[in-house]
Design a protein around this motif. Structure first.
Motif, short mmCIF file in Angstrom:
data_model
loop_
_atom_site.label_atom_id
_atom_site.label_comp_id
_atom_site.label_asym_id
_atom_site.label_seq_id
_atom_site.Cartn_x
_atom_site.Cartn_y
_atom_site.Cartn_z
N UNK A 53 0.84 -1.19 0.00
CA UNK A 53 0.00 0.00 0.00
C UNK A 53 0.87 1.24 0.00
N UNK A 54 0.24 2.41 -0.16
CA UNK A 54 0.98 3.66 -0.18
C UNK A 54 1.75 3.86 1.13
N UNK A 55 1.14 3.45 2.25
CA UNK A 55 1.83 3.56 3.54
C UNK A 55 3.10 2.71 3.55
N UNK A 56 3.03 1.50 2.97
CA UNK A 56 4.21 0.63 2.91
C UNK A 56 5.30 1.27 2.07
N UNK A 57 4.92 1.85 0.93
CA UNK A 57 5.92 2.45 0.05
C UNK A 57 6.57 3.66 0.72
N UNK A 58 5.78 4.44 1.46
CA UNK A 58 6.37 5.58 2.18
C UNK A 58 7.33 5.09 3.25
N UNK A 59 6.94 4.01 3.94
CA UNK A 59 7.83 3.47 4.97
C UNK A 59 9.13 2.97 4.35
N UNK A 60 9.05 2.28 3.23
CA UNK A 60 10.26 1.80 2.57
C UNK A 60 11.13 2.97 2.11
N UNK A 61 10.51 4.03 1.63
CA UNK A 61 11.30 5.18 1.17
C UNK A 61 12.05 5.82 2.32
N UNK A 62 11.46 5.77 3.53
CA UNK A 62 12.15 6.35 4.69
C UNK A 62 13.37 5.54 5.10
N UNK A 63 13.44 4.28 4.68
CA UNK A 63 14.60 3.46 5.04
C UNK A 63 15.83 3.81 4.22
N UNK A 64 15.65 4.64 3.17
CA UNK A 64 16.80 5.09 2.40
C UNK A 64 17.03 4.35 1.10
N UNK A 65 16.11 3.46 0.70
CA UNK A 65 16.23 2.78 -0.59
C UNK A 65 15.35 3.48 -1.60
N UNK A 66 15.97 4.14 -2.57
CA UNK A 66 15.22 4.76 -3.65
C UNK A 66 14.97 3.73 -4.74
N UNK A 67 13.91 3.94 -5.51
CA UNK A 67 13.52 2.95 -6.52
C UNK A 67 14.49 2.95 -7.70
#
Length: 886
Positions: A643-657
């Motif tokens: 979900x969008x919340x998951x993607x935001x959380x992953x982006x905060x970990x420092x891994x860009x797509x």
């Protein structure tokens, strides 16, 4: 080196620059990326002009930032063109990584002339410096806040002020840089620009173009600088020494605002997104600690026992060591059994509240490779490293991973280093090393363009997004003409027939087969289909599944389901292809196993096995690459559920797509690199620096924000920040911090959207964001907070009162209600509004029931089983169970 060309009047100047030869350049960073300052490009252009008899830089336009890699040199080339009829010469500045196959990047173009309008500017000896100048510390704090990370060499701005429309500044070159050989030191001129970088902007502004630049011969190490605005984003600059003698004049300097997204887009491609894990020796440890760690007993198989862990009584030691045996037979079944044991042990440790202030060291032997040529002798326990890395991200400071050899000095050396904050340690011959991600060095392996038209390449997960992407790449880029694509559904998978037809039209012979590669017999049967005239020459293993969840919510069955398509399939591929003359054996791993992504313990464990298997194959002389991919931009079958919340959380970990075209290029580069394990990933340094702490494994590629550590208020605990406030103000301030952190983990645009009395689950927190919130508030408060924080205190207001009570216990009056009483009432009200299914979806039923018996060992049943047991309870019964009421 200076090279005048033979057939014309052009000049070419070449050289190298790096953070090794010029370490002070590391002090010039923007968005956590070390850049050669624009002032250095100006100095290079004028230095080249001196050799051509041109002392005036008519213009210089900066086209691309010159990124300085952490470890590898950059080759420079400055070219001065032939003079035109007016004597004007072009000048260009290029760079490239110092390897033959790297492309050149043009960073600046300009015009040099013999003289210009400002070349003969007289000395200004009548200058009146009447402006009251303020110290520059506050400005550097502001610069740090928007993305400029200036270290000591570039913190030369001493004072700044205004005189009418002018900005005036005083700058000084640090004494350590006085002996550097420059016409005008770039750090000194760059410090002069700091006074106007934020003028009219709340973000980063970088130099874009320079006009009419002249350096006057000087030995000045201090400047008085005047900036006169000439337009919305342009200024004229003049600088003198303290006696008023001219040092530099700039007719026009244009500054342009840059966002982190624009900056990343501009610098992408100018530095590699290919990393490797190196083990960096640590300084020798101090004497042995006063208190020796407690070494847990083991069972007949050599495993530390959870029962012994629960039997530990007060006084509790600071460190407990659990050992895992070496020499266990390497089969997929052994890996699964070891993972179950490790999961049970760590879950007991994290669930037992009396261990909250202790650390558990999980000790293996030969489960990681310290040297690139090392064998991983303990494949069975290699997945434990991935499993626990994720658990470390979820529970900072609670767990340590350590790996030893058999040298008698190794365990004592480890004990001496356990006082450090390093979460991953390896000891060889008594020398302790810590894991660090570094930029991958180019190797000598030949590109398997050589896959070529003869032979068959096998792709597992071949009908999925990544499998299909790389199948196309093998055909169009590597010339492969025979493909065997395996997937569980074969041609019945969505898009499989279209993929086959597309590849066939491109000239390839394609077989798509339904095969569970984790089934050894099924895989053997599929391999038997490979025709003898086109033998197997390559394996690319892309298959895998996800089942995200915090470690405390995992069950053995959930872990096994994730391990199977990675571990079992890779092991079978390894064994069944040993007799084949393979040119490549490529395992698609994940950065989650290297970095320890929160909520991905089982997936991290599975991928850590792939990395270890590649290392084992290399040690045996077999081809192998394990590519620990970061986050792909395109949604695959494994990530489409996010979900969008998951993607935001992953982006905060420092891994860009990673875009697909970049991923394909990284694949080709990786296969030319002579390392068994590589990490193709795009790191978002801005997001990483926004975390409470940069993870130790990333500290060689992401700098900690020095200024914030020393001067910014975020580095202070809440107790220090709010100590001078009265009770009402303090309550509002602490609540503001809580609301801000809730907004951050939920991706809200404003803390005002976080209602203080609304339940956390109702706000949208799940088990992962609840842990992230706990960790963020722990970093803010300097206190260790329990994993059950949002159950103990289920609203932002309740958490704020709890934090305030913990930090200022002596200031609570007798009339104030006990926090637990308030929280219990709020808990009952909040729980009554949450459907049981919502608790199960969030993975929080286990934690809820654990409140009934905090000292008890967690049950082995999963969330659904808990749900079945609770379905028959009415609301009052459920609340009594949750709160431990009799």
């Amino acid at each position: 080196a200076l090279l005048p060309l033979a057939d014309n009047d052009e000049l070419v100047l070449t050289g190298h620059i790096s953070l090794t030869t010029h370490p002070w350049l590391a002090d010039h960073a923007v968005f956590d990326t070390a850049l050669l300052p624009g002032t250095a490009l100006v100095e290079l252009a004028l230095h080249a002009g001196d050799h051509a008899g041109c002392q005036h830089l008519e213009e210089l336009t900066l086209e691309a930032p010159l990124v300085l890699p952490e470890q590898h040199p950059v080759r420079l080339q400055v070219r001065v063109g032939t003079p035109d009829e007016t004597g004007r010469r072009t000048v260009t500045i290029h760079s490239r990584p110092d390897r033959p196959d790297a492309p050149w990047t043009r960073h600046a173009t300009g015009i040099l002339t013999v003289e210009g309008p400002s070349h003969t500017a007289p000395a200004d000896r009548s200058q009146r410096w009447t402006t009251v100048l303020d110290p520059a510390d506050a400005l550097y704090d502001r610069l740090a806040g928007v993305g400029f990370d200036y270290g000591p060499a570039f913190r030369g701005l001493q004072a700044v002020g205004r005189h009418g429309t002018e900005v005036r500044a005083e700058v000084t070159l640090p004494h350590e840089r006085h002996d550097d050989r420059f016409g005008l030191h770039p750090a000194l001129l760059d410090a002069a620009l700091h006074a106007c970088l934020l003028e009219g902007s709340d973000g980063v502004r970088l130099p874009f173009s320079w006009s009419d630049v002249v350096f006057h011969p000087t030995t000045a190490t201090s400047l008085r600088v005047r900036f006169a605005p000439t337009g919305p984003d342009t200024v004229a600059l003049t600088a003198t020494d303290e006696s008023g003698n001219p040092v530099v004049s700039v007719g026009s300097l244009t500054l342009r605002p840059v966002t982190p997204e624009q900056f990343n887009a501009t610098t992408r491609g100018h530095h590699d997104s290919l990393y490797q894990v190196d083990w960096v020796p640590m300084p020798p440890g101090a004497d042995a600690p006063d208190e020796a760690p407690l070494l847990l007993g083991t069972d007949d198989s050599g495993y530390a026992r959870a029962a012994d862990l629960l039997a530990v009584r007060a006084p509790l030691p600071a460190t407990v060591v659990a050992t895992f045996p070496s020499g266990v037979g390497a089969t997929a079944e052994h890996v699964h059994a070891a993972a179950r044991r490790a999961l049970a042990l760590v879950q007991v440790w994290l669930a037992t509240e009396r261990f909250a202030d202790c650390r558990l060291v999980l000790l293996t032997r030969g489960a990681v490779a310290v040297d690139p040529a090392d064998d991983v002798t303990d494949l069975v326990h290699a997945p434990l490293w991935g499993l626990v890395r994720s658990a470390q991200s979820e529970n900072p400071g609670r767990l340590v991973l350590a790996d030893l050899d058999d040298h008698p000095d190794s365990y004592p050396a480890l004990v001496r280093e356990l006082s450090s904050a390093e979460p991953q340690l390896a000891v060889r011959a008594g020398r302790v090393s810590a894991a660090r991600l570094t930029t991958a060095a180019p190797g000598t392996a030949q590109a398997p363009a050589s896959f070529g038209p003869t032979g068959t390449v096998l792709v597992t997960g071949g009908t999925g997004l990544l499998g299909g992407l790389f199948a196309r790449h093998l055909v169009t880029r590597h010339g492969v003409r025979h493909l065997l694509l395996l997937s569980r559904q074969g041609l019945a998978a969505d898009g499989a027939t279209g993929l086959r037809d597309e590849l066939t039209a491109a000239g390839a012979t394609v077989t798509v087969a339904a095969c569970d590669t984790a089934d050894r017999e099924a895989l053997a049967a599929a391999l038997a289909q490979v025709p003898a005239e086109q033998p197997l020459i390559g394996v690319i293993h892309t298959a895998g599944v996800l089942d995200d969840g915090v470690l405390t919510a995992l069950t053995p069955d959930r872990v096994a389901a994730v391990l199977r398509p990675k571990v079992d399939a890779a092991w079978h591929l390894h064994e069944l292809t040993r007799g084949s003359d393979l040119r490549a054996f490529v395992l698609f791993s994940s950065a989650a196993g290297v970095l320890g992504q929160a909520g991905q313990s089982s997936y991290s464990a599975a991928n850590a096995f792939l990395d270890a298997l590649a290392q084992r194959r290399r040690a045996e002389g077999l081809p192998a690459h394990s590519l620990a991919w970061g986050l792909w931009a395109e949604s695959s079958g494994m990530t489409s559920h996010l979900a969008e919340t998951d993607l935001r959380r992953l982006s905060r970990t420092g891994l860009a797509a990673i875009p697909s075209d970049e991923g394909l290029a990284l694949f080709d580069t990786a296969l030319r690199t002579d390392r068994a394990v590589l990490v193709p990933a795009r790191l978002d340094a801005v997001a990483l620096r926004a975390q409470p702490e940069v993870p130790p494994v990333l500290r060689d590629v992401v700098r900690a924000p020095r200024l914030r550590e020393t001067s910014a208020p975020q580095a202070l605990t809440l107790r220090q920040r709010f100590a001078g406030l009265d009770a009402t103000e303090r309550g509002h301030a602490v609540l503001g911090v809580v609301r801000a952190q809730v907004a951050a983990v939920l991706g809200y645009t404003s803390p005002e959207r976080v209602e203080p009395d609304r339940g956390f689950l109702d706000l949208g927190l799940d088990s992962l964001t609840a842990l992230e919130l706990r960790n963020r508030l722990g970093a803010e408060s300097g206190a260790r907070l329990p994993a059950t924080l949002i159950f103990d205190h289920p609203t932002p207001a309740a958490v704020a009162r709890h934090l305030e009570s913990e930090m200022f216990p002596a200031e609570r009056t007798a009339e104030d209600p006990e926090p637990d009483e308030v929280d219990e009432a709020e808990f009952r009200r909040t729980l009554a509004t949450i459907p049981l299914a919502r608790l199960q979806e969030a993975g929080l039923v286990r934690a809820l029931l654990q409140l009934a018996d905090p000292a008890g060992e967690p049950a082995d049943t999963d969330e659904q089983e808990h749900g079945s047991a609770l379905d028959t309870m009415d609301l009052d019964s459920l609340i009594r169970v949750a709160l431990g009421d009799n």
